[in-house]
Each structure stands twice: as C-alpha cells, then as structure tokens.
Write an enzyme that holds these catalytic residues in place. Structure first.
Site, PDB file in Angstrom:
ATOM      1  N   GLU A 413       0.819  -1.225   0.000  1.00  0.00           N
ATOM      2  CA  GLU A 413       0.000   0.000   0.000  1.00  0.00           C
ATOM      3  C   GLU A 413       0.851   1.272   0.000  1.00  0.00           C
ATOM      4  O   GLU A 413       0.584   2.223   0.716  1.00  0.00           O
ATOM      5  CB  GLU A 413      -1.003  -0.006   1.168  1.00  0.00           C
ATOM      6  CG  GLU A 413      -2.043  -1.108   1.004  1.00  0.00           C
ATOM      7  CD  GLU A 413      -3.301  -0.923   1.844  1.00  0.00           C
ATOM      8  OE1 GLU A 413      -3.569   0.198   2.296  1.00  0.00           O
ATOM      9  OE2 GLU A 413      -4.021  -1.914   2.027  1.00  0.00           O
TER      10      GLU A 413
HETATM   11  C1  LIG Z   1       1.801  -9.857   0.037  1.00  0.00           C
HETATM   12  C2  LIG Z   1       1.462  -8.720  -0.868  1.00  0.00           C
HETATM   13  C3  LIG Z   1       0.132  -8.337  -1.044  1.00  0.00           C
HETATM   14  C4  LIG Z   1      -0.189  -7.308  -1.934  1.00  0.00           C
HETATM   15  N1  LIG Z   1      -1.516  -6.995  -2.151  1.00  0.00           N
HETATM   16  C5  LIG Z   1      -1.838  -6.099  -3.126  1.00  0.00           C
HETATM   17  C6  LIG Z   1      -3.199  -5.879  -3.491  1.00  0.00           C
HETATM   18  O1  LIG Z   1      -4.122  -6.424  -2.904  1.00  0.00           O
HETATM   19  N2  LIG Z   1      -3.466  -5.021  -4.519  1.00  0.00           N
HETATM   20  C7  LIG Z   1      -2.466  -4.372  -5.206  1.00  0.00           C
HETATM   21  O2  LIG Z   1      -2.775  -3.631  -6.137  1.00  0.00           O
HETATM   22  N3  LIG Z   1      -1.155  -4.559  -4.862  1.00  0.00           N
HETATM   23  C8  LIG Z   1      -0.819  -5.402  -3.856  1.00  0.00           C
HETATM   24  N4  LIG Z   1       0.496  -5.622  -3.527  1.00  0.00           N
HETATM   25  C9  LIG Z   1       1.535  -4.896  -4.234  1.00  0.00           C
HETATM   26  C10 LIG Z   1       2.234  -3.836  -3.395  1.00  0.00           C
HETATM   27  O3  LIG Z   1       1.395  -2.729  -3.223  1.00  0.00           O
HETATM   28  C11 LIG Z   1       3.547  -3.496  -4.122  1.00  0.00           C
HETATM   29  O4  LIG Z   1       4.414  -4.582  -3.883  1.00  0.00           O
HETATM   30  C12 LIG Z   1       4.146  -2.191  -3.672  1.00  0.00           C
HETATM   31  O5  LIG Z   1       3.390  -1.121  -4.138  1.00  0.00           O
HETATM   32  C13 LIG Z   1       5.588  -2.019  -4.169  1.00  0.00           C
HETATM   33  O6  LIG Z   1       5.690  -2.276  -5.537  1.00  0.00           O
HETATM   34  P1  LIG Z   1       6.808  -3.289  -6.062  1.00  0.00           P
HETATM   35  O7  LIG Z   1       6.707  -4.539  -5.266  1.00  0.00           O
HETATM   36  O8  LIG Z   1       6.690  -3.392  -7.531  1.00  0.00           O
HETATM   37  O9  LIG Z   1       8.187  -2.640  -5.681  1.00  0.00           O
HETATM   38  P2  LIG Z   1       9.057  -1.496  -6.515  1.00  0.00           P
HETATM   39  O10 LIG Z   1       8.126  -0.499  -7.038  1.00  0.00           O
HETATM   40  O11 LIG Z   1       9.894  -2.253  -7.472  1.00  0.00           O
HETATM   41  O12 LIG Z   1       9.908  -0.917  -5.371  1.00  0.00           O
HETATM   42  C14 LIG Z   1      10.901  -1.672  -4.658  1.00  0.00           C
HETATM   43  C15 LIG Z   1      11.547  -0.788  -3.621  1.00  0.00           C
HETATM   44  O13 LIG Z   1      12.232   0.293  -4.272  1.00  0.00           O
HETATM   45  C16 LIG Z   1      12.207   1.446  -3.471  1.00  0.00           C
HETATM   46  N5  LIG Z   1      11.584   2.531  -4.238  1.00  0.00           N
HETATM   47  C17 LIG Z   1      10.676   2.454  -5.238  1.00  0.00           C
HETATM   48  N6  LIG Z   1      10.365   3.667  -5.691  1.00  0.00           N
HETATM   49  C18 LIG Z   1      11.088   4.558  -4.971  1.00  0.00           C
HETATM   50  C19 LIG Z   1      11.202   5.975  -4.940  1.00  0.00           C
HETATM   51  N7  LIG Z   1      10.477   6.769  -5.733  1.00  0.00           N
HETATM   52  N8  LIG Z   1      12.047   6.526  -4.047  1.00  0.00           N
HETATM   53  C20 LIG Z   1      12.767   5.776  -3.205  1.00  0.00           C
HETATM   54  N9  LIG Z   1      12.699   4.443  -3.176  1.00  0.00           N
HETATM   55  C21 LIG Z   1      11.865   3.835  -4.040  1.00  0.00           C
HETATM   56  C22 LIG Z   1      11.365   1.088  -2.218  1.00  0.00           C
HETATM   57  O14 LIG Z   1      12.242   0.716  -1.180  1.00  0.00           O
HETATM   58  C23 LIG Z   1      10.572  -0.110  -2.661  1.00  0.00           C
HETATM   59  O15 LIG Z   1      10.234  -0.964  -1.577  1.00  0.00           O
HETATM   60  C24 LIG Z   1       0.841  -6.625  -2.621  1.00  0.00           C
HETATM   61  C25 LIG Z   1       2.181  -6.986  -2.408  1.00  0.00           C
HETATM   62  C26 LIG Z   1       2.491  -8.016  -1.561  1.00  0.00           C
HETATM   63  C27 LIG Z   1       3.941  -8.397  -1.393  1.00  0.00           C
END
Ligand SMILES: Cc1cc2nc3c(=O)[nH]c(=O)nc-3n(C[C@H](O)[C@H](O)[C@H](O)COP(=O)(O)OP(=O)(O)OC[C@H]3O[C@@H](n4cnc5c(N)ncnc54)[C@H](O)[C@@H]3O)c2cc1C
Length: 598
Positions: A413
């Site tokens: 989130e």
């Molecule tokens: C168990 C689980 C349940 C989930 N449930 C849902 C759901 O119900 N619905 C839904 O839509 N999504 C869901 N998600 C997705 C979740 O919201 C995303 O994993 C989250 O938004 C991060 O996106 P990403 O995993 O692609 O990480 P990325 O976008 O690849 O980011 C990885 C890391 O990079 C860093 N980062 C990224 N951007 C920046 C920035 N601008 N500045 C500094 N650091 C940065 C942060 O440390 C971040 O943690 C779920 C994820 C998990 C693991």
C-alpha cells in the site's frame, strides 16, 4: 527538455491533477509545514459518537468472542489458508461490511469505530487482518466512495454480508511503486457497450477468492491520443479472465491468497466503470488512503501483542539470578514499545476521525500514519523477538510468525520510501507556492508589489510567530509549548531548504526524509498530547481509560522531541555527500552528489 525533465513535468502535472482539484480547508499536516497548529483537526481527542458507542461496544464484544474461540493464527499460517468458517464468522459478526451504509446491509460504522475492530484482528492474526483489509478497506471502498446508486444497489449487498469477497487490483509488473504506470489496456468495443481489457495484474490479495475485483486499466482519452487510468468492476467469470497463480508462496501473511491473473480480450460492460472515466488514479489513491488508516489500526494491535509477549517473558524468564525485566537494556525496549504504542493508537484515532469529520484532503496524514505505524511495529516485533532470545527463533513461537508477517507492512500500500518522499514534497508545496508567488511577483512587477508584500508578510508572520498548542491540563503546558516552538523551527527549516535548494529539492530524498520525519513526529506528538489531555481531563472513552498510561505518553513526547531536534540539526550537519558518493561508487555510477548541489 531532456527525458528526466519531461518525466518530472509529467509527474507534476499528474500530481497537480490528483491532489489539487480545488480550494480545500487547511489540513493538520499541511498546516505544520506552514508553521501553524490547526488544532481543530487534532483536538479535542476524537470520541466515537455516543449514539454509536453502544453498537461499537456490542460489536467489539462479539468480534472478540468470535476471534478468541475460532481464530487460530498458527493453523492459518501453517495451512497457508484462512478457513471458510473463519470468513463466514467474520461476515456473521459484521466485519466484512462494517462501514457500509445500513441500507446495503452494512453496519454504518465510522472509520474511527472500524479501526477499533481492526485493531482486535491485527492483534491476533496478520493474515486475517490483511484479508479483511483487502476485502473491506480497499476491495469494496471504491464502490462505497465512487459507485453510483445503481452500482451500489447491485454490487454491495452480497459483498457487505460476505456472500461474495472483493479484491483491489492495481499492481502490475511495470506499476508497483509507480502506480501511475499501469499498462493494462481498456479499449471501447465497436458498439461502445463494453471495454475490452488486456493485461496482467500481480501480487493481488484475495484475487483467487474474490467474486468482485476493482481493476485499474488505461482507457483512451476521447479526442486525444493519450490514455488515462480508469477503475472497472470485474468478475472472474468474465470470458478472458485467467488466474495465472492463485496463491503465490510467500514469507509472511501466508494465510492470504496473493494472486496473479491475466485479462485477455475480456469484455467489461461500460456500466462497470467506477467513478469518472480517466480518473482511476484518483479513485485508487483515495481508496488506499482508507486502507492506510486500518493499516495503522492493525499495526497498533500487533504492537500491543508484541508488548504483552515481551512483558510476559521479561517477568518470567530468569538469567543471572534475575528476571530479564530487571535489566535496563530490556526495560529500554519495553518502555519504548509502550511509548510508541500509545502514539500509534492516538494517531490512528485522530487520522480516522479526519475522514469521519469530512476533511477533504487527508493524504498526508494517512501517509504519515502508514509510515509511522509500520516502522514502529517492525521495531516492536524486533525488540520483542530479541527479549525472547533463542526461543523466538523456533516455529512454535508466535514472534517467529509475527516477524515474517510484519515485513510486508513497509512495502505494501505504498512503500515507506515513496510515502516519505510524498509527505515532504506535498507538505512543502504550501510554503513553496508562497515563495514562488513572491519570486514571480518580484520579477513581474506588473503583477503588483502589493501581492508580493502580502505573501512576504505571511511568510514572515509564520516565521516569527510561535503557534499555540492549546491544552486544558496544566501539567501538559510545557510539552505543548515545546511542540509549538518545534513547529516554528520546522517552518524555518522548510523555508530555508526551499530557498537553498529550490527546484532540485524535489530529487533530494535525504533532505525530504528529514523533513517528512519531523512532520511525522510532530503529528504523532500532537495526537499524543491530544489523547493525554483528554485522559487527564477524565473524558477518556472507547477503551481509553482515564487513568491511561501517562508515563508512556510522556516518554513518547520526550523521545519524539529529541528525534525532531536531531532531524532538524541533520538538515545542515550530515554525511549526505559522502553517503551518496559511496553509494554511487557501489552502484557503478558517476557522482551525483555535486549535481544535487550539496
Ligand atoms: C503480500 C502482498 C500483497 C499485496 N496486495 C496487493 C493488493 O491487494 N493489490 C495491489 O494492487 N497490490 C498489492 N500488492 C503490491 C504492493 O502494493 C507493491 O508490492 C508495492 O506497491 C511495491 O511495488 P513493487 O513490489 O513493484 O516494488 P518497486 O516499485 O519495485 O519498489 C521496490 C523498492 O524500491 C524502493 N523505491 C521504489 N520507488 C522509490 C522511490 N520513488 N524513491 C525511493 N525508493 C523507491 C522502495 O524501497 C521499494 O520498496 C501486494 C504486495 C504483496 C507483497
């Protein structure tokens, strides 16, 4: 304009469109950035309205009894599934439709009251609280907020009674933190009756068990070659909907079904569009704001469990002929946990009440609550784990599961890094616009010096006046005036950062982290003062005993004020340049520190 600049302009335009749609009342957090203490939003400490208190007490008693008798977090974790009987039971006690209006079968609870219920679930089982959040806090939220009357009548009744389950599907491979980068396409059919969806969603909680999913997809903007995100109501029986992976195996919250699905030439009736065409990002971000308040409640509940487990162990385990609780380094952890929990609970209550009271713009407060409570829970789990020593490490320990479960909170989130940057940038926008006004007017005298003078005086006014933090209790006057002075210092520091760095501050995340850190601590402190003031005045309600844990509150304020002072001094005295250079070398990149103007 280079590529970075074009991307920046695009982001600014998107943010403008999303966040600043019209004149709004000054919120609490935005006020802090302007050097003001907008006391009405935080004080007096919010109470559940008397008319709802009896309903809440009854529901809390029912929920507690049901959870105590039927919820087995160990079994849920081991089986990586929440039994249907638990889901049915949650539905029976009203949890799956608690904030939905009664006319659709819900209980009509306020967000504040709902948070109390979610805290109970979060205290026991993170899988169950995340499942509930995915269904209620974000799954049906878009329908509740943006659905037409017909859509609500058609879709809500089975969802709020738990006959059907919901999910919220935003995330894709290319749209994680960068939520605006949704690639799923939705193109109108030739007859205009449907939209044809193509794309894949991943990491979606409840995807495989939901009968209704709110899906974000990109639709053409009529009369242009551009696209914008739109929210759709999707059912998995639509031809073209394919579940690719119903339950992705994972580290924690193993009871939740986190899935991956594809939509291939899937026709969705145009009546299933939620909210205005092309405004899906606003729908999604508003939904997530609600999710972040219940996130705060669940983290508070889990942190309370950590404290209980830590205290039980510290009072019984003996080493060196003493109980662990006799050692100061153990006490340090327990005291800090109690202090943080006091603040987490207060912040959750105040933030939820902002929504209930109809403040239009609460994005900053919900973001602060999410970052603050998830970070503090992580510390609490880690400290409770440490106090338990080796015994925490084995599979029969609740802390082993809680540690795994808690890790998602800082990522899901909205990752805490993205939200931290967001808090600083959106918060600084207020003072930034005032400076821009002064600057623009100075260089365009035709716009009138009077305007520049007024804006300048406003700035100066904020800079010289220490805001008053009104408390009723004499014993809180000192903390209240300290907070007022810190808000004043914060405003000066924000202004200085804006003058010193100007536009490049938008990329300077280490500066942003400190500014957001101060704002978060000040918001937390204001909530703590508000809660303590109300307890001292003997009006504590909602399980908030008037006696309360005043020491925890006082400790929190001391520690929080120290952290604020540290953040503020590190704005000018820091190792940022060396840190960035070291990281750049490790990353194999050229030094960016000079470019950033350190
Ligand atoms: C168990 C689980 C349940 C989930 N449930 C849902 C759901 O119900 N619905 C839904 O839509 N999504 C869901 N998600 C997705 C979740 O919201 C995303 O994993 C989250 O938004 C991060 O996106 P990403 O995993 O692609 O990480 P990325 O976008 O690849 O980011 C990885 C890391 O990079 C860093 N980062 C990224 N951007 C920046 C920035 N601008 N500045 C500094 N650091 C940065 C942060 O440390 C971040 O943690 C779920 C994820 C998990 C693991």
């Amino acid at each position: 304009m280079n590529e970075v600049e074009i991307q920046r302009q695009k982001e600014i335009k998107e943010a403008e469109e999303l966040l600043f749609t019209g004149p709004q009342a000054l919120g609490f957090a935005k006020g802090l950035f302007l050097g003001r203490f907008v006391s009405d939003w935080a004080m007096p400490y919010p109470r559940v309205p008397a008319a709802q208190q009896a309903d809440l007490d009854k529901s809390l008693a029912e929920v507690r009894e049901f959870l105590d008798q039927n919820l087995d977090p160990v079994a849920i974790d081991r089986a990586a599934d929440i039994p249907q009987q638990v889901i049915d039971g949650l539905a029976h006690v009203g949890v799956l439709g608690m904030t939905a209006p009664k006319e659709y079968g819900g209980r009509g609870f306020s967000q504040r009251a709902y948070c109390k219920v979610l805290e109970e679930i979060g205290a026991r089982c993170a899988s169950t609280s995340v499942f509930t959040n995915a269904h209620h806090s974000i799954g049906i939220r878009a329908l509740l907020l943006f659905g037409t009357r017909e859509q609500k009548q058609r879709w809500l009744p089975p969802l709020v009674t738990g006959q059907q389950l919901a999910a919220f599907a935003l995330t894709e491979k290319e749209a994680g933190s960068d939520a605006a980068n949704v690639q799923t396409q939705a193109v109108p059919s030739a007859d205009g009756a449907h939209y044809i969806l193509n794309g894949e969603k991943r990491y979606i909680t409840n995807a495989a068990i939901a009968q209704v999913l709110t899906v974000m997809a990109r639709t053409p903007i009529p009369g242009s070659d551009k696209t914008a995100i739109t929210a759709f109501l999707v059912t998995p029986d639509m031809p073209g909907f394919t579940m690719l992976e119903p339950r992705m195996e994972k580290l924690g919250i193993r009871g939740t079904a986190t899935g991956r699905f594809a939509m291939r030439d899937m026709a969705v009736p145009k009546e299933n569009i939620l909210g205005p065409l092309g405004k899906g990002l606003k729908v999604a971000l508003t939904v997530l704001d609600f999710g972040r308040t219940t996130f705060g409640a669940c983290c508070t509940g889990a942190a309370k469990t950590c404290l209980r487990l830590a205290v039980e162990h510290a009072n019984t385990r003996r080493q060196f002929k003493k109980t662990l609780g006799e050692f100061d380094l153990v006490k340090k952890k327990i005291g800090r946990m109690a202090a943080d929990i006091y603040a987490m609970e207060a912040m959750t209550a105040v933030t939820a009440s902002l929504i209930d009271r109809g403040l239009e713009d609460y994005m900053l407060e919900t973001a602060m609550l999410k970052v603050f409570t998830t970070e503090r829970l992580w510390e609490a789990v880690n400290d409770a784990f440490q106090i338990h020593g080796g015994s925490a490490y084995f599979n029969d320990s609740p802390l082993e599961r809680m540690l795994r479960d808690a890790r998602i909170n800082q990522i899901g989130e909205g990752s805490n890094e993205v939200l931290t940057s967001f808090i600083a940038l959106v918060g600084m926008r207020g003072p930034g616009m005032e400076f821009k006004e002064i600057y623009d007017t100075m260089f365009k005298p035709s716009r009138g010096l009077g305007k520049a003078w007024t804006a300048g005086m406003n700035r100066l006014g904020a800079a010289v006046k220490i805001p008053s933090v009104p408390v009723k209790s004499e014993s809180l006057r000192s903390q209240a005036s300290q907070l007022g002075r810190l808000i004043w210092r914060f405003n000066l520091s924000v202004n200085r950062a804006l003058i010193k760095y100007r536009e490049p501050v938008m990329d300077m995340q280490l500066v942003q982290e400190r500014i957001a850190g101060v704002a978060m601590e000040m918001f937390a402190s204001a909530c703590v003062i508000s809660r303590l003031d109300s307890q001292l005045q003997g009006v504590g309600r909602n399980g908030d005993s008037p006696a309360g844990n005043h020491r925890a509150a006082e400790l929190f304020l001391r520690q929080s004020f120290h952290r604020i002072r540290r953040f503020l001094s590190e704005l000018t005295d820091n190792d940022d340049r060396q840190l960035l250079e070291t990281a750049n070398v490790a990353l194999g990149k050229e030094s960016a520190a000079n470019r950033n103007g350190f």
